[in-house]
Design a protein around this motif. Structure first.
Motif, mmCIF file in Angstrom:
data_model
loop_
_atom_site.group_PDB
_atom_site.id
_atom_site.type_symbol
_atom_site.label_atom_id
_atom_site.label_comp_id
_atom_site.label_asym_id
_atom_site.label_seq_id
_atom_site.Cartn_x
_atom_site.Cartn_y
_atom_site.Cartn_z
ATOM 1 N N PHE A 42 60.070 57.877 21.502
ATOM 2 C CA PHE A 42 60.076 57.240 22.808
ATOM 3 C C PHE A 42 61.525 57.196 23.260
ATOM 4 O O PHE A 42 62.379 56.587 22.612
ATOM 5 C CB PHE A 42 59.451 55.836 22.747
ATOM 6 N N ILE A 43 61.804 57.914 24.353
ATOM 7 C CA ILE A 43 63.145 57.996 24.907
ATOM 8 C C ILE A 43 63.042 57.769 26.411
ATOM 9 O O ILE A 43 61.943 57.556 26.934
ATOM 10 C CB ILE A 43 63.821 59.361 24.602
ATOM 11 N N CYS A 44 64.166 57.817 27.091
ATOM 12 C CA CYS A 44 64.170 57.784 28.555
ATOM 13 C C CYS A 44 65.465 58.406 29.033
ATOM 14 O O CYS A 44 66.308 58.788 28.228
ATOM 15 C CB CYS A 44 63.995 56.358 29.077
ATOM 16 N N ASN A 45 65.614 58.511 30.332
ATOM 17 C CA ASN A 45 66.774 59.176 30.909
ATOM 18 C C ASN A 45 67.995 58.282 31.057
ATOM 19 O O ASN A 45 69.115 58.773 31.044
ATOM 20 C CB ASN A 45 66.435 59.714 32.299
ATOM 21 N N ALA A 84 65.907 56.380 37.668
ATOM 22 C CA ALA A 84 66.499 57.429 36.825
ATOM 23 C C ALA A 84 65.478 57.969 35.823
ATOM 24 O O ALA A 84 65.619 59.080 35.324
ATOM 25 C CB ALA A 84 67.723 56.898 36.085
ATOM 26 N N ASP A 85 64.435 57.189 35.551
ATOM 27 C CA ASP A 85 63.408 57.584 34.590
ATOM 28 C C ASP A 85 62.175 58.202 35.253
ATOM 29 O O ASP A 85 61.127 58.342 34.627
ATOM 30 C CB ASP A 85 62.990 56.381 33.739
ATOM 31 N N CYS A 119 61.656 50.066 21.909
ATOM 32 C CA CYS A 119 62.938 50.389 22.517
ATOM 33 C C CYS A 119 63.080 51.893 22.703
ATOM 34 O O CYS A 119 62.241 52.674 22.264
ATOM 35 C CB CYS A 119 64.083 49.862 21.650
ATOM 36 N N THR A 120 64.156 52.251 23.387
ATOM 37 C CA THR A 120 64.526 53.658 23.488
ATOM 38 C C THR A 120 65.916 53.784 22.884
ATOM 39 O O THR A 120 66.814 53.046 23.302
ATOM 40 C CB THR A 120 64.528 54.135 24.955
#
Length: 184
Positions: A42-45, A84-85, A119-120
């Protein structure tokens, strides 16, 4: 304030999913499952913790794929509150960084909830049968990438899973920005 996820619940089964990928396909857990294991990230920008180590995530993903580990990244952040995501920005980042893995959008956040993502970045390493073997950090980096010679915790753990089917007993949780949940 940084968030840390709970420790590994060994053997916990990977929840199934089918989500839109940035290339327009629908991608399921079965599509990304590796012969020797699967890494769900799990990530994001926008998260500084993710951005600090993105090159390392890409490096480790490529190397794990050569060991028979399937790799996928999922963004579940509320893109309305965090533009941004957005899906469009996910596409841009994946193209700019040349992601070697599918990047999926969990707009409903149901998959993130099923995984209890905190979390990311949050890393879930599964064995070939889909049982959880690793829920730890990439390495000792924080909001800034640590030195190049840091122990590669995620890579070493998933290499062990690929070779033995078992993750390390000692695991240090990941740390990052909280998942940006939608208001109920």
């Amino acid at each position: 304030m940084p968030v840390t996820p709970p420790i590994c619940d060994f053997g916990w089964p990977a929840p199934a999913f089918s989500l839109p990928a940035i290339d327009g396909r629908k991608v399921s857990l079965c599509d990304v499952k590796g012969e020797k294991g699967t890494l769900v990230m799990f990530i994001c920008n926008h998260c500084p913790y993710v951005l600090a180590v993105m090159d390392r995530i890409i490096r480790d993903a490529k190397e794990l794929q050569t060991l028979g580990v399937g790799v996928v990244a999922i963004s579940a952040n509320d893109a309305t509150a965090y533009p941004a995501d957005s899906f469009e920005n996910m596409q841009k980042m994946a193209e700019e960084r040349q992601f070697p893995f599918p990047y999926l959008y969990d707009e409903s956040q149901e998959v993130a909830r099923a995984y209890d993502a905190a979390c990311t970045p949050d890393f879930f390493g599964f064995d070939a049968q889909g049982g959880l073997q690793y829920r730890g950090r990439l390495d000792a980096s924080t909001k800034q990438a640590g030195p190049d010679d840091l122990r590669r915790d995620l890579f070493e753990a998933m290499k062990q899973v690929a070779l033995t089917g078992k993750g390390p007993q000692e695991q240090i949780p990941s740390m990052g920005c909280s998942i940006k949940w939608k208001e109920s």
